[in-house]
Design a protein around this motif. Sequence first.
Motif, mmCIF file in Angstrom:
data_model
loop_
_atom_site.group_PDB
_atom_site.id
_atom_site.type_symbol
_atom_site.label_atom_id
_atom_site.label_comp_id
_atom_site.label_asym_id
_atom_site.label_seq_id
_atom_site.Cartn_x
_atom_site.Cartn_y
_atom_site.Cartn_z
ATOM 1 N N ALA A 180 -51.020 -28.285 -71.079
ATOM 2 C CA ALA A 180 -51.026 -29.683 -70.655
ATOM 3 C C ALA A 180 -49.616 -30.265 -70.588
ATOM 4 N N GLN A 181 -48.729 -29.823 -71.436
ATOM 5 C CA GLN A 181 -47.383 -30.398 -71.430
ATOM 6 C C GLN A 181 -46.588 -29.998 -70.193
ATOM 7 N N ASP A 182 -47.091 -29.046 -69.411
ATOM 8 C CA ASP A 182 -46.407 -28.616 -68.190
ATOM 9 C C ASP A 182 -47.065 -29.147 -66.918
ATOM 10 N N TRP A 183 -47.992 -30.068 -67.046
ATOM 11 C CA TRP A 183 -48.664 -30.591 -65.845
ATOM 12 C C TRP A 183 -47.770 -31.558 -65.074
ATOM 13 N N GLN A 184 -46.857 -32.221 -65.727
ATOM 14 C CA GLN A 184 -45.800 -33.007 -65.093
ATOM 15 C C GLN A 184 -46.337 -34.098 -64.156
ATOM 16 N N LEU A 185 -47.028 -35.059 -64.740
ATOM 17 C CA LEU A 185 -47.482 -36.225 -63.982
ATOM 18 C C LEU A 185 -46.568 -37.402 -64.307
ATOM 19 N N ALA A 186 -46.046 -38.031 -63.267
ATOM 20 C CA ALA A 186 -45.119 -39.143 -63.472
ATOM 21 C C ALA A 186 -45.876 -40.414 -63.860
ATOM 22 N N ASP A 187 -45.153 -41.325 -64.479
ATOM 23 C CA ASP A 187 -45.727 -42.634 -64.797
ATOM 24 C C ASP A 187 -45.699 -43.500 -63.542
ATOM 25 N N VAL A 188 -46.741 -44.298 -63.328
ATOM 26 C CA VAL A 188 -46.867 -45.108 -62.123
ATOM 27 C C VAL A 188 -46.565 -46.560 -62.458
ATOM 28 N N GLY B 112 -57.838 -48.223 -64.981
ATOM 29 C CA GLY B 112 -56.735 -47.282 -65.148
ATOM 30 C C GLY B 112 -55.718 -47.752 -66.165
ATOM 31 N N LEU B 113 -55.429 -49.059 -66.168
ATOM 32 C CA LEU B 113 -54.488 -49.597 -67.148
ATOM 33 C C LEU B 113 -55.053 -49.504 -68.562
ATOM 34 N N ALA B 114 -56.342 -49.778 -68.705
ATOM 35 C CA ALA B 114 -56.973 -49.654 -70.022
ATOM 36 C C ALA B 114 -56.925 -48.209 -70.506
ATOM 37 N N ALA B 115 -57.163 -47.268 -69.593
ATOM 38 C CA ALA B 115 -57.113 -45.856 -69.966
ATOM 39 C C ALA B 115 -55.703 -45.441 -70.356
ATOM 40 N N ARG B 116 -54.702 -45.930 -69.618
ATOM 41 C CA ARG B 116 -53.318 -45.536 -69.899
ATOM 42 C C ARG B 116 -52.876 -46.001 -71.277
ATOM 43 N N THR B 117 -53.296 -47.187 -71.683
ATOM 44 C CA THR B 117 -52.848 -47.715 -72.973
ATOM 45 C C THR B 117 -53.617 -47.111 -74.144
ATOM 46 N N VAL C 13 -54.210 -39.848 -62.628
ATOM 47 C CA VAL C 13 -54.463 -39.602 -61.207
ATOM 48 C C VAL C 13 -55.296 -40.736 -60.615
ATOM 49 N N SER C 14 -56.301 -41.192 -61.359
ATOM 50 C CA SER C 14 -57.137 -42.292 -60.871
ATOM 51 C C SER C 14 -56.320 -43.568 -60.706
ATOM 52 N N LEU C 15 -55.401 -43.829 -61.625
ATOM 53 C CA LEU C 15 -54.552 -45.014 -61.502
ATOM 54 C C LEU C 15 -53.615 -44.880 -60.312
ATOM 55 N N PHE C 16 -53.081 -43.681 -60.104
ATOM 56 C CA PHE C 16 -52.239 -43.420 -58.931
ATOM 57 C C PHE C 16 -53.003 -43.720 -57.639
ATOM 58 N N ALA D 178 -55.749 -45.680 -57.420
ATOM 59 C CA ALA D 178 -56.115 -47.100 -57.393
ATOM 60 C C ALA D 178 -54.969 -47.979 -56.949
ATOM 61 N N LEU D 179 -53.734 -47.553 -57.209
ATOM 62 C CA LEU D 179 -52.565 -48.341 -56.828
ATOM 63 C C LEU D 179 -52.131 -48.082 -55.389
ATOM 64 N N GLY D 180 -52.888 -47.254 -54.673
ATOM 65 C CA GLY D 180 -52.585 -47.031 -53.269
ATOM 66 C C GLY D 180 -51.468 -46.051 -53.027
ATOM 67 N N GLY D 181 -51.191 -45.154 -53.970
ATOM 68 C CA GLY D 181 -50.144 -44.164 -53.785
ATOM 69 C C GLY D 181 -50.558 -43.081 -52.819
ATOM 70 N N GLY D 182 -49.581 -42.274 -52.413
ATOM 71 C CA GLY D 182 -49.881 -41.106 -51.604
ATOM 72 C C GLY D 182 -49.919 -41.319 -50.121
ATOM 73 N N VAL D 183 -49.669 -42.520 -49.626
ATOM 74 C CA VAL D 183 -49.671 -42.747 -48.178
ATOM 75 C C VAL D 183 -48.392 -42.152 -47.606
ATOM 76 N N LEU D 184 -48.541 -41.195 -46.685
ATOM 77 C CA LEU D 184 -47.394 -40.442 -46.215
ATOM 78 C C LEU D 184 -46.754 -41.054 -44.985
ATOM 79 N N GLU D 185 -47.509 -41.777 -44.163
ATOM 80 C CA GLU D 185 -47.014 -42.256 -42.891
ATOM 81 C C GLU D 185 -47.190 -43.770 -42.810
ATOM 82 N N PRO D 186 -46.280 -44.466 -42.125
ATOM 83 C CA PRO D 186 -46.459 -45.908 -41.926
ATOM 84 C C PRO D 186 -47.584 -46.188 -40.958
ATOM 85 N N ALA D 187 -48.095 -47.405 -40.979
ATOM 86 C CA ALA D 187 -49.147 -47.796 -40.053
ATOM 87 C C ALA D 187 -48.608 -47.791 -38.621
ATOM 88 N N PRO D 188 -49.408 -47.392 -37.652
ATOM 89 C CA PRO D 188 -48.932 -47.358 -36.260
ATOM 90 C C PRO D 188 -48.636 -48.753 -35.743
#
Length: 477
Positions: free
Chosen positions: A272-280, A392-397, A460-463, A465-475
Amino acid sequence: MKLHTLTGALALAELLSACSMAPTYETPAAPVAANWTVSAGTPAASTDAVATAAAPVQWQAFFGNPPLREVIALTLEHNRDLRAAALNVQAYQALYRIQKADSTPTIGAQVAGSRQRTPADVAQALDAVTASTYTGGVGLVSYELDLFGRVQSLNEQALQQYLAMDSTHKATQLSLVAAVASAWLTWQADQQMLDVVSRTLAANHQALEFIVAQVDHGIATDLQRHQAQAAVDSARAQLAQLTRAVAQDLNALQTLVGTELPAHVRHAALPAQDWQLADVPVGLPAQVLAQRPDILAAEQQLKAANAHIGAARAAFFPSISLTASAGAASTELSGLFKGGAGAWSFAPQIKIPLFAGGRLRASLDYATLQKDVRVAQYEKAIQTAFQEVADGLAARTTYVDQREASQRLVKTSSQYLELAQLRYDAGVDAYLTVIDAQRSLLSAELGAVQTALQQALAQVSLFKALGGGVLEPAPAA
């Protein structure tokens, strides 16, 4: 040829275009609180703490583990659901271009010829009359003057539907990234628990052999041998269960990815210590809601419904269509290219709705109700997003404290097993105490892995929920 007639018709069409009759669009107020309420005793997100959190975190920055990033990249390339979503975007783009074409006149060129024989009695002549007619020219084909914005509203509706489909594609992409990451983390955690049970089974089997030897020499009893055998059988059952879970985890992961995983990824078993998930970073609700693609899609569908009302309103008013052409006409084909053969036509048409059996009113009522439905869906999307972030915030704390406690429990259980073994070897306690200590340690180690998994899944769920991961701008519109 009097081409200025056709040019004048086009100029008139452009001058008579009108604004839309759609209602003025106003974004509905968000039916949520102004700040996140995490839990009792925990402060909500404040403006000062999140001043730099307006932009979504990209998945490449959030997932730092190389094998996981490779799995996500393969998924974005090969997943069939994502491919279908991308094709749907292209399909709606084509529909928008089709609808947009109605805003411009259709110009066509045509050369035609005809021969007609008229009987003598009909032509009131001595012999039958055969006449030839040849025409050629450029024409304006039935162009509707958008006086009341019907076509403009339909264009806006098609555009917003296209943008909504593009946002839906991004939401699918975001959900897929989160699903693949969750599947990969579950697979890694089950492999880690499988390793824990394998080590426990080996230790229990070694203890069983020791107890059997003591029984043969009359030092231990059959009760202790049965207790040791029960510990071995219990660990063996857990081993089979986790072996099955690891295999099924890998199958599920490869189905999500859409292709077979590389060998070095399939054999990657990381703690688990090598999963390397960043803080959001967490922003204010207005920031978060503005960057979630599912909420963008809901609002774009609402705008499309608003434009549909404009088209339904415009249907109550007269419509004017223009048909015009300019060219040449002659009784001989060669005469088309001679002077004096010019011909033109201009045929405006006005349609005024008088009685439609209530169809127009029903269409307007339907469009209005559809907008109300879209408003409710938009507000529901906001409420769902708000709850997901708050959860997600409740889970993080709370998972931080839970994981620290589970790690302390592993350490305490390990010390308990050491003391129990020493007391048994010294003849102070029965072997049942050792069995209980082994069971406690196994449970603590498995619980620690499960807690680490739950914490990672919550991140991951908080990531997501916060709308992360969008790779391209809106057309662009």
